[in-house]
Design an enzyme around this catalytic site. Structure first.
Site, mmCIF file in Angstrom:
data_model
loop_
_atom_site.group_PDB
_atom_site.id
_atom_site.type_symbol
_atom_site.label_atom_id
_atom_site.label_comp_id
_atom_site.label_asym_id
_atom_site.label_seq_id
_atom_site.Cartn_x
_atom_site.Cartn_y
_atom_site.Cartn_z
ATOM 1 N N SER A 250 0.894 -1.226 0.070
ATOM 2 C CA SER A 250 0.019 -0.045 -0.084
ATOM 3 C C SER A 250 0.870 1.088 0.019
ATOM 4 C CB SER A 250 -0.870 -0.012 1.231
ATOM 5 O OG SER A 250 -0.122 0.175 2.613
ATOM 6 N N LYS A 251 0.164 2.368 0.124
ATOM 7 C CA LYS A 251 0.945 3.882 -0.104
ATOM 8 C C LYS A 251 1.948 3.832 1.162
ATOM 9 C CE LYS A 251 -2.483 6.252 -2.494
ATOM 10 N NZ LYS A 251 -3.449 7.502 -2.582
ATOM 11 N N ARG A 252 1.688 3.210 2.218
ATOM 12 C CA ARG A 252 2.498 3.464 3.451
ATOM 13 C C ARG A 252 3.984 2.656 3.154
ATOM 14 N NH1 ARG A 252 -0.800 -0.979 5.106
ATOM 15 N NH2 ARG A 252 0.265 -3.096 5.494
ATOM 16 N N HIS A 253 4.109 1.836 2.004
ATOM 17 C CA HIS A 253 5.360 1.291 1.995
ATOM 18 C C HIS A 253 5.980 2.025 1.066
ATOM 19 C CE1 HIS A 253 2.863 -2.698 2.940
ATOM 20 N NE2 HIS A 253 4.110 -2.375 3.569
ATOM 21 N N GLY A 254 5.655 3.394 0.601
ATOM 22 C CA GLY A 254 6.235 3.999 -0.253
ATOM 23 C C GLY A 254 5.643 4.427 -1.687
#
Length: 484
Positions: A250-254
């Site tokens: 997801s976006k939290r992984h970059g």
């Protein structure tokens, strides 16, 4: 003729998971000389936008994944936008009603929600109770006359639904666990299950390669194929991509948008190679592939059933390897726009100084993980306004007696009749020894003097590329900063 499709919903840009699915379909089609279809599933008009379609198309084009049929190039099964096929879906839904394979449902979403909540409160689950299937013709006519909203539900038959998954093998679902699902909403908008089956039938899709989060959807679609008296395509559900923390990417992984990786300095050859290895193996230890090599090696049998883990470090490694593989002229063309944006480009680099520029890139590229790094590493060669690293100045220009040593070295460089990597090394080492210093002391000081940094490519190659005049000037300036 093998026919596959990539059918994104334009509610977001092309993300890593979608790009990997598109790549697997493209490789499969190219490997077997089949047809790769791009279809836009844009029935969700409120969440869809042309900007999002453009974002997906840009991502595919950057990766080099071309399509044989699609919304921009047409084809024998157009249109390839679902929003232009609504009449077709509605007609098919009504056909199933007429055949007794579906029925009209007048239950409001509020009533259904109340029943579901009541069942959950009692500690159980809830499936649609077929109350509208039991309506008499008179009751249905009365509701129609009153203008009651109505959806169309598919009537799930008794028994089991099975299909062969080319990654996971035989999969069987008990139809008792599949509720009568909606195929046409009360606002006359078709649902995913109806549209995808209708399109795959009309577009003669032979193989469906998609993420394994769709496995639970597949039995419903197999039932629809059967209702339309058409054979289901062959299915292959590929594993999900997880982040380094083993949670869904997801976006939290970059960055997860493909074009964001383009902006970050990754090259498409590396991204294609990296994506291909997320859940697929060629059956040997080879990791680096060109696009053509991937086409020749790709087989669905190489797809793993286990989830793939997205490793930024591995992507950086692939990027470094593929930058190294780029022909130097190609690397120059990709770096030029970045140098223009940084204010470092001059037209002579494409003309009189072309050979020198290519030599510079050849020197820099072994250390580069991303294209943008070339811009930073090239700055000391393209801009005479050096910025010195404070720590480097303190450490390497603060040695007692260094000012005189740099001045002597500058004088010997200025007097040299030949100045290349070999002669510069001889000059440096002999100067250091003559002045009673270790060569390493002058090596580190010279590196800081000519680049402003404590780390650079090979010093003597750097000196040769900078040239005699600039080296003398920079040594003299650094001497003014050095310890007496």
């Amino acid at each position: 003729m093998l026919r596959v499709r990539f059918a994104p919903s334009p509610t977001g840009y092309l993300h890593i998971g979608g790009a990997r699915t598109a790549l697997f379909n493209w490789l499969y089609a190219r490997r077997h000389k089949g047809t790769f279809v791009l279809r836009i599933e844009d029935t969700d008009a409120e969440r869809s936008s042309w900007d999002m379609v453009t974002g997906i198309v840009d991502g595919l084009r950057w990766l080099g994944l071309d399509w044989d049929e699609g919304p921009d190039i047409g084809g024998p099964h157009a249109p390839y936008f679902q929003s232009e096929r609504l009449d077709r879906y509605r007609a098919l839904a009504e056909k199933l009603v007429a055949q007794g394979r579906a029925y009209r449902c007048y239950c409001s979403s509020e009533v259904i929600q109340q029943k579901r909540q009541a069942a959950e409160a009692a500690g159980g689950g809830w499936m649609y109770d077929r109350v509208c299937l039991a309506l008499s013709a008179e009751e249905a006519a009365r509701l129609d006359a009153a203008g009651a909203p109505r959806a169309i539900r598919f009537k799930v038959p008794a028994g089991q639904t099975r299909f062969v998954d080319r990654v996971r093998g035989d999969i069987v679902f008990d139809n008792a666990n599949i509720e009568d699902f909606v195929i046409l909403r009360s606002d006359r908008q078709p649902t995913y299950h109806l549209t995808v089956v209708a399109d795959d039938i009309d577009m003669q899709i032979t193989d469906v390669v998609r993420g394994d989060d769709h496995i639970s959807n597949t039995p419903k679609q197999v039932l629809l194929y059967d209702a339309f008296a058409r054979p289901a395509p062959r299915f292959a559900h590929v594993p999900l991509i997880l982040g380094p923390d083993k949670k869904r990417l997801s976006k939290r992984h970059g960055a997860t948008s493909v074009m964001e990786y383009h902006r970050l300095g990754y090259v498409p050859e590396a991204m294609v190679n990296f994506l291909a290895m997320l859940g697929w193996s060629p059956g040997n230890d080879q990791e680096l592939f060109t696009r053509d090599e991937l086409v020749a090696a790709f087989a669905l049998e190489g797809i793993s059933g286990g989830n793939a883990v997205f490793s930024p470090d591995k992507l950086d490694w692939f990027n470094q390897q593929h930058i190294m593989r780029l022909p130097i002229d190609e690397l120059a063309s990709r770096v030029q726009p970045l140098l223009v944006d940084a204010g470092l480009w001059r037209d002579a680099l494409a003309a009189a100084d072309r050979d020198w520029f290519l030599r510079l890139l050849d020197l820099l590229k072994p250390r580069v993980k991303k294209l943008g790094q070339i811009v930073d590493d090239a700055r000391p060669f393209l801009d005479d306004r050096l910025t010195f690293e404070e720590a480097a100045v303190r450490k390497h220009l603060g040695v007692p007696g260094l000012r005189g040593l740099l001045e002597k070295f500058a004088a010997r460089v200025a007097a040299a009749t030949v100045f290349d990597r070999q002669s510069s090394e001889v000059l440096l080492r002999s100067t250091a020894e003559a002045e009673g210093h270790k060569p390493a002391t002058l090596i580190h000081a010279t590196r800081v003097a000519v680049t402003g940094r404590s780390i650079s490519p090979g010093l003597y190659e750097v000196l040769e590329l900078l040239g005699q005049t600039r080296v003398v000037s920079r040594l003299a300036h650094a001497a003014s900063l050095a310890h007496e």
